[in-house]
Write an enzyme that holds these catalytic residues in place. Structure first.
Site, PDB file in Angstrom:
ATOM      1  N   ASP A  43     145.975 -35.031  67.279  1.00 17.23           N
ATOM      2  CA  ASP A  43     144.938 -34.681  66.294  1.00 17.23           C
ATOM      3  C   ASP A  43     145.095 -33.232  65.806  1.00 17.23           C
ATOM      4  OD1 ASP A  43     144.090 -34.051  68.995  1.00 17.23           O
ATOM      5  OD2 ASP A  43     142.113 -33.559  68.180  1.00 17.23           O
ATOM      6  N   HIS A  44     146.185 -32.574  66.208  1.00 22.76           N
ATOM      7  CA  HIS A  44     146.471 -31.206  65.744  1.00 22.76           C
ATOM      8  C   HIS A  44     147.855 -31.082  65.103  1.00 22.76           C
ATOM      9  CE1 HIS A  44     142.864 -29.541  67.722  1.00 22.76           C
ATOM     10  NE2 HIS A  44     143.012 -30.640  68.418  1.00 22.76           N
ATOM     11  N   HIS A  50     136.950 -28.687  66.773  1.00 24.69           N
ATOM     12  CA  HIS A  50     136.142 -29.916  66.821  1.00 24.69           C
ATOM     13  C   HIS A  50     134.665 -29.604  66.678  1.00 24.69           C
ATOM     14  CE1 HIS A  50     139.184 -32.893  68.201  1.00 24.69           C
ATOM     15  NE2 HIS A  50     139.743 -31.853  68.808  1.00 24.69           N
ATOM     16  N   ASP A  77     141.439 -26.010  70.668  1.00 21.13           N
ATOM     17  CA  ASP A  77     140.605 -26.770  71.613  1.00 21.13           C
ATOM     18  C   ASP A  77     140.337 -25.970  72.884  1.00 21.13           C
ATOM     19  OD1 ASP A  77     140.650 -28.797  69.794  1.00 21.13           O
ATOM     20  OD2 ASP A  77     141.785 -30.214  71.018  1.00 21.13           O
ATOM     21  N   HIS A 125     144.009 -26.059  78.110  1.00 20.52           N
ATOM     22  CA  HIS A 125     143.791 -27.404  77.543  1.00 20.52           C
ATOM     23  C   HIS A 125     145.142 -28.123  77.504  1.00 20.52           C
ATOM     24  CE1 HIS A 125     142.093 -30.441  74.827  1.00 20.52           C
ATOM     25  NE2 HIS A 125     143.058 -30.192  73.967  1.00 20.52           N
ATOM     26  N   HIS A 159     148.768 -31.792  70.703  1.00 17.60           N
ATOM     27  CA  HIS A 159     148.015 -33.048  70.628  1.00 17.60           C
ATOM     28  C   HIS A 159     148.062 -33.646  69.219  1.00 17.60           C
ATOM     29  CE1 HIS A 159     145.434 -32.199  74.463  1.00 17.60           C
ATOM     30  NE2 HIS A 159     146.600 -32.755  74.742  1.00 17.60           N
ATOM     31  N   HIS A 201     148.432 -26.482  69.334  1.00 18.99           N
ATOM     32  CA  HIS A 201     148.964 -27.221  70.498  1.00 18.99           C
ATOM     33  C   HIS A 201     149.480 -28.577  70.036  1.00 18.99           C
ATOM     34  CE1 HIS A 201     144.788 -28.640  70.348  1.00 18.99           C
ATOM     35  NE2 HIS A 201     145.025 -29.572  71.243  1.00 18.99           N
TER      36      HIS A 201
HETATM   37 FE    FE Z   1     141.780 -31.803  69.598  1.00 21.18          FE
HETATM   38 ZN    ZN Z   2     143.581 -31.127  72.022  1.00 20.12          ZN
END
Ligand code: FE
Ligand code: ZN
Length: 245
Positions: free
Chosen positions: A58-59, A168, A130, A111, A56, A54
């Site tokens: 942090d990805h 995570h 996530d 998400h 985001h 996805h």
């Molecule tokens: Fe994440």
């Molecule tokens: Zn995420």
């Protein structure tokens, strides 16, 4: 096992995954959380692909830098273009071939709207981003409880021994919420195992579909309801309660 999986910590509490098809030597990173951590794990080895789950940061935040450094091609859902380059858009139902290994693209929206996962039936592993965490699940930033519940049902429809690689390490926080609802024997045992692992800073990821089915409150409680609409509603209630917890 056709796929070799190297899991590594990144950022605060993310996990990155370097997967290698043993037959061809082809490599892919599932997501691009943190370039420094990714390059450390690669240690000079070639990287063929990044497979995003996805958009985001942090990805997908490491996409551009890792592509520049390694020349890899980036595959993922179209939403990734919001923050990072994408060479090929993947859609649910697609099959991504890493050498001889086949990864099925799962629709895990909720998400984020077009969050996807990657499932290898022959290796009985799924990378779920996530969407599902040990004893927990992702927040609904973009989707509805109905959408997320449908995604969770796709995950639990996989064989019980499927190893779920979540992105995570949130397990101890998820455990506290789970314990606030009900502590049964299975949860007690799983909680103890999780706390021991975290005491030694060992990962609680991956976990199996079967483990989640017996202990994850976001599955256990909705599944007591008889129809889909009631299950999704119960799921939505729990997700909202966890957001306030
Ligand atoms: Fe994440
Ligand atoms: Zn995420």
């Amino acid at each position: 096992m056709a796929l070799k999986i190297e899991m590594f910590p990144a950022l605060q509490d993310n996990y990155g995954f370097l997967i290698t098809d043993a037959a061809s030597g082809r490599t892919a990173m599932i997501d691009a959380p943190e370039p420094a951590a990714m390059l450390r794990v690669l240690d000079g080895r070639r990287l063929d692909f990044i497979l995003n789950t996805h958009w985001h940061p942090d990805h997908a935040g490491g996409n551009a830098l890792i592509k520049a450094r390694t020349g890899c091609a980036i595959y993922g859902p179209g939403e990734v273009r919001r923050i990072a380059p994408l060479d090929h858009e993947l859609k649910p139902g697609d099959v991504f071939r890493l050498g001889e290994a086949e990864l099925q693209v799962l629709d895990l929206g909720g998400h984020t709207l077009s969050h996807i996962g990657y499932y290898s039936a022959s290796d009985t592993v799924a990378f779920v981003g996530d969407t599902l965490f040990p004893l927990g699940c992702g927040r609904l930033f973009e989707g509805t409880p109905e959408q997320m519940w449908a995604s969770l049902r796709r995950i639990i429809a996989l064989p019980g021994d499927t190893m779920l690689y979540s992105a995570h390490e949130y397990t101890l926080a998820s455990l506290k919420f789970a314990e606030s609802l009900e502590v049964n024997t299975a949860l007690k045992a799983r909680g103890e195992r999780a706390r021991h692992l975290r005491d030694e800073t060992l990962p609680t990821v991956p976990a199996t579909v079967a483990e989640e089915l017996t202990t994850n409150p976001f599955l256990v409680w909705p599944l007591k309801e008889k129809d889909l609409a009631a299950q999704a509603a119960k799921f939505g209630e729990l997700r909202a309660a966890k957001d306030r917890f």
